[in-house]
Scaffold this motif. Structure first.
Motif, PDB file in Angstrom:
ATOM      1  N   SER A 206       0.841  -1.198   0.000  1.00 15.66           N
ATOM      2  CA  SER A 206       0.000   0.000   0.000  1.00 15.66           C
ATOM      3  C   SER A 206       0.875   1.246   0.000  1.00 15.66           C
ATOM      4  N   ALA A 207       0.312   2.335  -0.521  1.00 15.16           N
ATOM      5  CA  ALA A 207       1.064   3.590  -0.601  1.00 15.16           C
ATOM      6  C   ALA A 207       0.613   4.516   0.525  1.00 15.16           C
ATOM      7  N   THR A 208       1.593   5.076   1.263  1.00 18.19           N
ATOM      8  CA  THR A 208       1.298   6.010   2.340  1.00 18.19           C
ATOM      9  C   THR A 208       2.135   7.256   2.115  1.00 18.19           C
ATOM     10  N   ARG A 209       1.478   8.402   2.001  1.00 21.30           N
ATOM     11  CA  ARG A 209       2.223   9.631   1.722  1.00 21.30           C
ATOM     12  C   ARG A 209       1.650  10.796   2.503  1.00 21.30           C
ATOM     13  N   GLU A 210       2.446  11.892   2.534  1.00 19.42           N
ATOM     14  CA  GLU A 210       1.931  13.162   3.033  1.00 19.42           C
ATOM     15  C   GLU A 210       1.156  13.851   1.913  1.00 19.42           C
ATOM     16  N   LEU A 211       0.131  14.595   2.307  1.00 14.76           N
ATOM     17  CA  LEU A 211      -0.564  15.459   1.357  1.00 14.76           C
ATOM     18  C   LEU A 211      -0.181  16.887   1.737  1.00 14.76           C
ATOM     19  N   ILE A 212       0.335  17.629   0.796  1.00 12.90           N
ATOM     20  CA  ILE A 212       0.803  18.981   1.099  1.00 12.90           C
ATOM     21  C   ILE A 212      -0.061  20.007   0.355  1.00 12.90           C
ATOM     22  N   PHE A 213      -0.657  20.919   1.127  1.00 13.21           N
ATOM     23  CA  PHE A 213      -1.498  21.960   0.525  1.00 13.21           C
ATOM     24  C   PHE A 213      -0.822  23.309   0.715  1.00 13.21           C
ATOM     25  N   ARG A 214      -0.533  23.986  -0.403  1.00 14.40           N
ATOM     26  CA  ARG A 214       0.037  25.339  -0.334  1.00 14.40           C
ATOM     27  C   ARG A 214      -0.822  26.244  -1.178  1.00 14.40           C
ATOM     28  N   ASN A 215      -1.611  27.071  -0.510  1.00 15.89           N
ATOM     29  CA  ASN A 215      -2.539  27.965  -1.219  1.00 15.89           C
ATOM     30  C   ASN A 215      -3.293  27.210  -2.314  1.00 15.89           C
ATOM     31  N   CYS A 216      -3.856  26.104  -1.901  1.00 14.44           N
ATOM     32  CA  CYS A 216      -4.584  25.255  -2.839  1.00 14.44           C
ATOM     33  C   CYS A 216      -6.044  25.697  -2.869  1.00 14.44           C
ATOM     34  N   LEU A 217      -6.451  26.285  -3.991  1.00 12.95           N
ATOM     35  CA  LEU A 217      -7.821  26.814  -4.116  1.00 12.95           C
ATOM     36  C   LEU A 217      -8.741  25.721  -4.643  1.00 12.95           C
ATOM     37  N   ILE A 218      -9.788  25.455  -3.853  1.00 11.01           N
ATOM     38  CA  ILE A 218     -10.774  24.474  -4.333  1.00 11.01           C
ATOM     39  C   ILE A 218     -12.130  25.162  -4.423  1.00 11.01           C
ATOM     40  N   PRO A 219     -12.953  24.732  -5.384  1.00 10.51           N
ATOM     41  CA  PRO A 219     -14.244  25.416  -5.573  1.00 10.51           C
ATOM     42  C   PRO A 219     -15.165  25.254  -4.359  1.00 10.51           C
ATOM     43  N   GLU A 220     -16.004  26.235  -4.192  1.00  9.45           N
ATOM     44  CA  GLU A 220     -16.925  26.282  -3.055  1.00  9.45           C
ATOM     45  C   GLU A 220     -17.774  25.019  -2.938  1.00  9.45           C
ATOM     46  N   GLU A 221     -18.175  24.487  -4.125  1.00  7.93           N
ATOM     47  CA  GLU A 221     -19.080  23.325  -4.080  1.00  7.93           C
ATOM     48  C   GLU A 221     -18.383  22.044  -3.611  1.00  7.93           C
ATOM     49  N   ASN A 222     -17.057  22.130  -3.345  1.00  5.67           N
ATOM     50  CA  ASN A 222     -16.351  20.936  -2.876  1.00  5.67           C
ATOM     51  C   ASN A 222     -16.424  20.719  -1.368  1.00  5.67           C
ATOM     52  N   ILE A 223     -17.123  21.608  -0.664  1.00  4.52           N
ATOM     53  CA  ILE A 223     -17.300  21.340   0.769  1.00  4.52           C
ATOM     54  C   ILE A 223     -18.295  20.183   0.891  1.00  4.52           C
ATOM     55  N   ILE A 224     -18.005  19.266   1.852  1.00  8.64           N
ATOM     56  CA  ILE A 224     -18.918  18.146   2.086  1.00  8.64           C
ATOM     57  C   ILE A 224     -19.654  18.442   3.391  1.00  8.64           C
ATOM     58  N   GLY A 225     -20.971  18.427   3.355  1.00 11.63           N
ATOM     59  CA  GLY A 225     -21.751  18.799   4.532  1.00 11.63           C
ATOM     60  C   GLY A 225     -21.629  20.306   4.739  1.00 11.63           C
ATOM     61  N   ARG A 226     -21.785  20.733   6.002  1.00  9.02           N
ATOM     62  CA  ARG A 226     -21.728  22.176   6.278  1.00  9.02           C
ATOM     63  C   ARG A 226     -20.434  22.530   6.999  1.00  9.02           C
ATOM     64  N   GLU A 227     -20.092  23.817   6.958  1.00  9.85           N
ATOM     65  CA  GLU A 227     -18.932  24.305   7.711  1.00  9.85           C
ATOM     66  C   GLU A 227     -19.122  23.974   9.184  1.00  9.85           C
ATOM     67  N   GLY A 228     -18.048  23.529   9.815  1.00  8.64           N
ATOM     68  CA  GLY A 228     -18.107  23.246  11.249  1.00  8.64           C
ATOM     69  C   GLY A 228     -18.513  21.817  11.584  1.00  8.64           C
ATOM     70  N   MET A 229     -18.952  21.078  10.550  1.00  5.20           N
ATOM     71  CA  MET A 229     -19.396  19.696  10.810  1.00  5.20           C
ATOM     72  C   MET A 229     -18.277  18.674  10.635  1.00  5.20           C
TER      73      MET A 229
END
Lengths: 385, 261
Positions: A206-229
């Protein structure tokens, strides 16, 4: 043992076993040695409809549930746990969509997951946040047109190989864990990169890696559920996925038990096969009892979840803890019965022992889960249930 | 593209037993499997369908239980299946088998490619494919290891020969036999298994095929199995003694005698 599986579940289990024996067994030692991601096997699993098992029919799945998934994971893990987890991680990675996604999100992504065309992954853990999930630092700042992610996720199964990631990040860092939200991030989004592949003790296919986010812009509709959940969702999803880790552990233990019985029948010491030694017999019997008990607990909890029951935190934790402790004990005893030969890489049991250890650690360490079980016990007593 | 694949159910030879009294194969308690070479034929048929569209029809001749191989064929990608089964077909040799299959394929009417395995693992003759082509009056290519292209009523294939391969073009319809190098057969899928479980597999009898009863089964067979026996393994070593030089010259003489050198 009669497990009261449906015809479809029996078919699924049999086919998963056939894939494991015909396609995984011949390459498992090589996959372990070379730490190679099993793409060819993922393709076989996809062609056999195995990624459809846990997806509802309206999204091109076969409409199975937690138990159906557990049966596939168990059979794959009986031969190679590294392959099993590469498959199972996709079930966890898309469970956020299955449980909390909008109709549009489901229609957009689940058919691709069902066909096996896109693997998924689930990203919660960070360097500072293992059992203490509240210590996550990855942020998702709201901006014009979406969210900007910054931070690093650690030890992510299928990292780098999956196409779709469920990522938990803080939308309101000042609110702590109540400010966490879940996002869907696709591979190749600008600002989203991967760290080096981790070198592991077990599950080396199996592959195990770090995911690195640097100013990674994702569209608004990519939130799953509501903020805070995000936190609550993550906890609920992990409750749901724990029987799968249990099934992985049961498969591992079953594989080790079978290998050990075979070996004990042919290994001659003092003029007889060692299986005629009572010391060995008692160990084998205890191994078999534990495996069967673990399997029944895992299946029961999976069936409970599939029945629509809402509260299963405690039971799911029990299944994971018991099965993983069983896998560790059984694989250790397997190496013991194999003796020196078992310590060598010529036999599969040393790999199984290495693979088993992580089942006690990930998806909630067994200590954290025991604490959670005790918490439920106390809560119930306080409510006088 | 209408593709026909011929399959045979055979006893699993990893577990073969011969009845010492009758010298025949013990079939009781032996697992039956799809003739392994035929699984490559089926896979290639399904791949041709995936590339060019069309339907794959699997055909098998055998007792009622041979239906199992056809269900497995549907589970691994065949669209339809037909079982040729009749008491009159029993005891058929390759000639009678090819005749019966040819009649069935004629009854299907539409076919562009007919694919068979290179041989079975029980009879091992490799004759049914070529005989079938002869009876259907179609062109034939044996030992195909790759289908390069199909277009405009032609097919270009690569076939294995002893010291290499040949690339051939053949008009369609054509009959091919394939070797195991051609592909890696897929395993069944869950949806395929579900489809296979409920699939209706028609059984065509001698009457439905309108066959001449003297050309099918044992009565239509040009060959008879008179005896099955284990070949005797005779080993007789010879040890030369004496001077090394005389030993060598005697050895050379022996090898010449046996036309080895």
């Amino acid at each position: 043992m009669e497990y009261f599986l449906t015809e479809q579940q029996k078919t699924t289990k049999n086919l998963a076993r056939r894939i494991a024996e015909e396609r995984v067994l011949p390459v498992r030692a090589e996959l372990d040695e070379k730490e190679e991601f099993p793409w060819a096997i993922m393709k076989d699993l996809a062609d056999a409809d195995m990624f459809r098992v846990f997806i509802p029919e309206e999204y091109e799945g076969l409409g199975g549930g937690c138990l159906d998934l557990c049966l596939v994971v168990e059979e794959l893990s009986r031969v190679c746990s590294g392959v099993a987890i590469s498959y199972a991680a996709t079930a966890l990675g898309c469970s956020s969509l299955l449980e909390y996604g909008t109709e549009e999100q489901k229609r957009k992504h689940l058919p691709d997951v069902a066909s096996g065309g896109r693997l998924t992954a689930f990203a919660l853990t960070e360097a500072t946040a293992g059992s203490d999930v509240s210590a996550i630092r990855t942020t998702a700042r709201r901006e014009q047109g979406g969210y900007v992610l910054n931070g690093t996720k650690q030890f992510i199964t299928n990292g780098g190989e999956a196409e779709i990631y469920t990522v938990i990040a803080l939308t309101s860092p000042e609110r702590g864990i109540r400010g966490a939200s879940a996002f869907l991030v696709e591979k190749d989004t600008p600002g989203f990169t991967f760290g080096n592949k981790e070198k592991k003790m077990g599950l080396r296919a199996s592959a195990t890696r770090e995911l690195i986010f640097r100013n990674c812009l994702i569209p608004e509709e990519n939130i799953i559920g509501r903020e805070g959940m995000g936190f609550v969702m993550a906890m609920r999803l992990l409750d749901r996925s724990r029987p799968g880790v249990g099934a992985q552990a049961v498969g591992l233990a079953q594989g080790a038990l079978e290998a050990t019985v075979d070996y004990a029948r042919q290994r001659i010491q003092f003029g007889h096969p060692i299986i005629s030694l009572q010391a060995v017999q008692l160990m084998l019997a205890d191994m078999a009892i534990a495996v069967e008990a673990a399997r029944l607990l895992v299946y029961s909890v999976a069936k409970t979840i599939d029945s629509g029951e809402k509260n299963f935190t405690e039971e799911a934790a029990m299944a994971k803890v018991f099965a993983s402790d069983t896998a560790m004990k059984v694989t250790t005893d397997a190496v013991q019965i194999f003796g020196g030969a078992g310590y060598m890489r010529d036999y599969p049991v040393e790999k199984m022992m290495r693979d088993a250890k992580i089942t006690q650690i990930y998806e909630g360490s067994n200590e954290a889960l025991r604490t959670a079980i005790a918490f439920e016990l106390r809560k119930r007593k306080a409510r006088r249930e | 593209m209408n593709i026909v694949v011929c399959l045979k159910q055979v006893p699993d030879t990893t577990d073969i037993k011969i009845d010492p009294q009758t010298n025949t194969l013990v079939r009781q308690g032996i697992k039956n499997i799809v003739n392994p070479f035929d699984t490559y034929a089926l896979e290639e048929g399904v791949r041709v369908k995936e590339r060019y569209g069309g339907r794959v029809t699997a055909i098998s001749m055998g007792p009622a239980q041979a239906e199992e191989v056809l269900r497995e064929a549907i589970a691994t990608g065949a669209d339809d299946a037909v079982l040729l089964s009749d008491g009159a077909f029993a005891g058929a040799d390759t000639l009678a088998t090819a005749y019966t299959l040819a009649r069935a394929i004629n009854k299907l009417e539409q076919y562009d490619v007919i694919i068979c395995g290179r041989q079975t693992i029980d009879g091992d003759t490799g004759q049914v494919g070529p005989e079938l082509a002869e009876m259907l009056k179609l062109s034939f290519v044996a030992y195909v290891s790759k289908i390069d292209e199909i277009s405009n009523g032609y097919m270009r294939v690569k076939r294995m020969i002893e010291d290499g391969y040949e690339v051939m073009e053949t008009p369609l319809p054509a009959v091919l036999t394939v070797v195991k190098e051609i592909n890696v057969p897929r395993l069944p899928s869950l949806r395929g298994l579900t489809k296979a479980k409920s699939a209706v597999i028609p059984v065509w009898t001698a009457q439905e095929l309108g066959v001449d009863n003297n050309m099918v089964g044992l009565s239509g067979s040009a060959t008879r199995v008179i005896e099955i026996f284990f070949p005797q393994r005779v080993r007789c070593g010879e040890i030369f003694q004496g001077e090394l030089e005389s030993q060598v010259s005697r050895l050379v003489d022996k090898l010449r005698e046996a036309t080895i050198v």
